[in-house]
Motif scaffolding. Structure first.
Motif, mmCIF file in Angstrom:
data_model
loop_
_atom_site.group_PDB
_atom_site.id
_atom_site.type_symbol
_atom_site.label_atom_id
_atom_site.label_comp_id
_atom_site.label_asym_id
_atom_site.label_seq_id
_atom_site.Cartn_x
_atom_site.Cartn_y
_atom_site.Cartn_z
ATOM 1 N N ARG A 34 0.813 -1.214 0.000
ATOM 2 C CA ARG A 34 0.000 0.000 0.000
ATOM 3 C C ARG A 34 0.849 1.268 0.000
ATOM 4 O O ARG A 34 0.437 2.297 0.520
ATOM 5 C CB ARG A 34 -0.985 -0.017 1.149
ATOM 6 C CG ARG A 34 -1.979 -1.174 1.031
ATOM 7 C CD ARG A 34 -2.921 -1.215 2.174
ATOM 8 N NE ARG A 34 -3.847 -0.102 2.060
ATOM 9 C CZ ARG A 34 -5.151 -0.217 2.088
ATOM 10 N NH1 ARG A 34 -5.684 -1.403 2.200
ATOM 11 N NH2 ARG A 34 -5.924 0.831 2.015
ATOM 12 N N LEU A 35 2.012 1.199 -0.573
ATOM 13 C CA LEU A 35 2.904 2.346 -0.644
ATOM 14 C C LEU A 35 2.336 3.437 -1.541
ATOM 15 O O LEU A 35 2.464 4.625 -1.240
ATOM 16 C CB LEU A 35 4.284 1.918 -1.155
ATOM 17 C CG LEU A 35 5.295 3.031 -1.401
ATOM 18 C CD1 LEU A 35 5.696 3.658 -0.063
ATOM 19 C CD2 LEU A 35 6.512 2.505 -2.117
ATOM 20 N N ALA A 36 1.699 3.061 -2.624
ATOM 21 C CA ALA A 36 1.195 4.033 -3.596
ATOM 22 C C ALA A 36 0.203 5.001 -2.964
ATOM 23 O O ALA A 36 0.137 6.164 -3.352
ATOM 24 C CB ALA A 36 0.543 3.306 -4.766
ATOM 25 N N THR A 40 2.929 11.271 -2.264
ATOM 26 C CA THR A 40 2.362 12.421 -2.959
ATOM 27 C C THR A 40 2.511 12.183 -4.454
ATOM 28 O O THR A 40 3.224 11.279 -4.891
ATOM 29 C CB THR A 40 3.096 13.715 -2.562
ATOM 30 O OG1 THR A 40 4.457 13.609 -2.973
ATOM 31 C CG2 THR A 40 3.004 13.963 -1.063
ATOM 32 N N LEU A 41 1.867 13.013 -5.264
ATOM 33 C CA LEU A 41 1.917 12.796 -6.705
ATOM 34 C C LEU A 41 3.337 12.923 -7.272
ATOM 35 O O LEU A 41 3.746 12.066 -8.070
ATOM 36 C CB LEU A 41 0.958 13.746 -7.420
ATOM 37 C CG LEU A 41 0.677 13.428 -8.875
ATOM 38 C CD1 LEU A 41 0.153 12.014 -9.040
ATOM 39 C CD2 LEU A 41 -0.302 14.406 -9.454
ATOM 40 N N PRO A 42 4.139 13.927 -6.880
ATOM 41 C CA PRO A 42 5.516 13.949 -7.392
ATOM 42 C C PRO A 42 6.335 12.734 -6.931
ATOM 43 O O PRO A 42 7.134 12.186 -7.706
ATOM 44 C CB PRO A 42 6.105 15.237 -6.818
ATOM 45 C CG PRO A 42 4.935 16.104 -6.532
ATOM 46 C CD PRO A 42 3.826 15.171 -6.179
ATOM 47 N N GLU A 43 6.142 12.295 -5.698
ATOM 48 C CA GLU A 43 6.849 11.110 -5.211
ATOM 49 C C GLU A 43 6.409 9.864 -5.985
ATOM 50 O O GLU A 43 7.232 9.009 -6.315
ATOM 51 C CB GLU A 43 6.592 10.901 -3.722
ATOM 52 C CG GLU A 43 7.224 11.928 -2.830
ATOM 53 C CD GLU A 43 6.796 11.794 -1.382
ATOM 54 O OE1 GLU A 43 7.517 12.319 -0.518
ATOM 55 O OE2 GLU A 43 5.733 11.188 -1.111
ATOM 56 N N LEU A 44 5.107 9.776 -6.265
ATOM 57 C CA LEU A 44 4.581 8.638 -7.017
ATOM 58 C C LEU A 44 5.144 8.620 -8.438
ATOM 59 O O LEU A 44 5.542 7.569 -8.941
ATOM 60 C CB LEU A 44 3.053 8.668 -7.039
ATOM 61 C CG LEU A 44 2.354 7.505 -7.709
ATOM 62 C CD1 LEU A 44 2.679 6.199 -7.011
ATOM 63 C CD2 LEU A 44 0.855 7.731 -7.726
ATOM 64 N N ASN A 45 5.204 9.783 -9.075
ATOM 65 C CA ASN A 45 5.775 9.860 -10.424
ATOM 66 C C ASN A 45 7.245 9.449 -10.427
ATOM 67 O O ASN A 45 7.695 8.717 -11.315
ATOM 68 C CB ASN A 45 5.625 11.268 -10.993
ATOM 69 C CG ASN A 45 4.202 11.572 -11.382
ATOM 70 O OD1 ASN A 45 3.426 10.688 -11.713
ATOM 71 N ND2 ASN A 45 3.842 12.839 -11.324
ATOM 72 N N GLU A 65 -3.043 3.842 -9.538
ATOM 73 C CA GLU A 65 -3.229 4.815 -8.458
ATOM 74 C C GLU A 65 -3.059 6.240 -8.977
ATOM 75 O O GLU A 65 -3.819 7.145 -8.615
ATOM 76 C CB GLU A 65 -2.231 4.541 -7.332
ATOM 77 C CG GLU A 65 -2.255 5.547 -6.219
ATOM 78 C CD GLU A 65 -3.517 5.512 -5.378
ATOM 79 O OE1 GLU A 65 -3.854 6.566 -4.791
ATOM 80 O OE2 GLU A 65 -4.159 4.458 -5.306
ATOM 81 N N LYS A 66 -2.087 6.467 -9.820
ATOM 82 C CA LYS A 66 -1.833 7.799 -10.373
ATOM 83 C C LYS A 66 -3.038 8.285 -11.183
ATOM 84 O O LYS A 66 -3.507 9.413 -11.001
ATOM 85 C CB LYS A 66 -0.587 7.748 -11.250
ATOM 86 C CG LYS A 66 -0.290 9.035 -11.973
ATOM 87 C CD LYS A 66 0.899 8.859 -12.897
ATOM 88 C CE LYS A 66 1.110 10.069 -13.768
ATOM 89 N NZ LYS A 66 2.236 9.895 -14.688
ATOM 90 N N TYR A 67 -3.547 7.444 -12.062
ATOM 91 C CA TYR A 67 -4.661 7.848 -12.915
ATOM 92 C C TYR A 67 -5.962 7.980 -12.128
ATOM 93 O O TYR A 67 -6.812 8.805 -12.456
ATOM 94 C CB TYR A 67 -4.831 6.884 -14.082
ATOM 95 C CG TYR A 67 -3.634 6.881 -15.007
ATOM 96 C CD1 TYR A 67 -3.039 8.060 -15.417
ATOM 97 C CD2 TYR A 67 -3.091 5.691 -15.458
ATOM 98 C CE1 TYR A 67 -1.941 8.064 -16.259
ATOM 99 C CE2 TYR A 67 -1.996 5.682 -16.308
ATOM 100 C CZ TYR A 67 -1.426 6.867 -16.700
ATOM 101 O OH TYR A 67 -0.334 6.860 -17.536
ATOM 102 N N GLU A 68 -6.126 7.182 -11.085
ATOM 103 C CA GLU A 68 -7.324 7.300 -10.258
ATOM 104 C C GLU A 68 -7.357 8.639 -9.524
ATOM 105 O O GLU A 68 -8.425 9.187 -9.276
ATOM 106 C CB GLU A 68 -7.388 6.159 -9.245
ATOM 107 C CG GLU A 68 -7.818 4.850 -9.850
ATOM 108 C CD GLU A 68 -7.774 3.703 -8.874
ATOM 109 O OE1 GLU A 68 -7.495 3.935 -7.681
ATOM 110 O OE2 GLU A 68 -8.018 2.571 -9.300
ATOM 111 N N ARG A 69 -6.200 9.157 -9.184
ATOM 112 C CA ARG A 69 -6.152 10.460 -8.515
ATOM 113 C C ARG A 69 -6.677 11.572 -9.405
ATOM 114 O O ARG A 69 -7.148 12.588 -8.923
ATOM 115 C CB ARG A 69 -4.725 10.775 -8.079
ATOM 116 C CG ARG A 69 -4.263 9.901 -6.946
ATOM 117 C CD ARG A 69 -2.893 10.268 -6.494
ATOM 118 N NE ARG A 69 -2.422 9.325 -5.484
ATOM 119 C CZ ARG A 69 -1.303 9.489 -4.804
ATOM 120 N NH1 ARG A 69 -0.539 10.542 -5.020
ATOM 121 N NH2 ARG A 69 -0.947 8.596 -3.910
#
Length: 151
Positions: A34-36, A40-45, A65-69
């Motif tokens: 469950r790290l994603a 935050t979005l920059p960290e995820l990218n 997860e990125k696209y769901e945000r």
């Protein structure tokens, strides 16, 4: 270097030393369960970029997860409009049926999101499409309710 040819035939060859530097750090062995959701979005990218550069095949979860945000704010607006459409309907039976229909639609949306997320994680559906399909389907449902529900 050992070379095996059959059960008993073996050759041993001595080679010069090789540098085997790997781009791994101790934090790479930490649990990523469950790290994603915590990034935050920059960290995820950055995490997705690192995984792709390393040649990992398990980026579907993080891309999903990125696209769901990006798709959830749109889904909130669509579900709110569906709720407004259902609440504006006049009924002599009371509001209980309208509330129940609203809850049923919300639960169906949640199940649909979970289903599309799982399809994205196993690779049957692209993460971008999986994130937006529930919102698009419920947009069509909302438009149909707006058109056909008596005011």
């Amino acid at each position: 270097m050992r070379t095996f040819r059959g059960a008993q035939d073996e050759t041993l060859q001595t080679l010069p030393a090789r540098d085997t530097t790997l781009n791994l750090f101790p934090k790479d062995f930490a649990s990523t369960y469950r790290l994603a959701e915590t990034l935050t979005l920059p960290e995820l990218n950055a995490y997705i970029k690192t995984k792709i550069e390393r040649g990992a095949d398990d980026t579907q979860l993080y891309l999903s997860e990125k696209y769901e945000r990006y798709s959830y704010p749109f889904a909130i607006v669509v579900l709110t409009l569906i709720g407004v459409i259902l609440s504006a309907r006049k009924s002599r039976a009371g509001v209980g049926g309208q509330i129940a229909l609203g809850f049923v639609l919300a639960f169906v949306f949640i199940i649909f999101v979970m289903l599309s997320r799982n399809l994205a994680q196993v690779g049957s559906l692209a993460p971008l499409i999986a994130a937006w399909v529930p919102s698009m389907v419920f947009t069509v449902i909302g438009l149909a309710l707006y058109r056909f529900v008596p005011k």
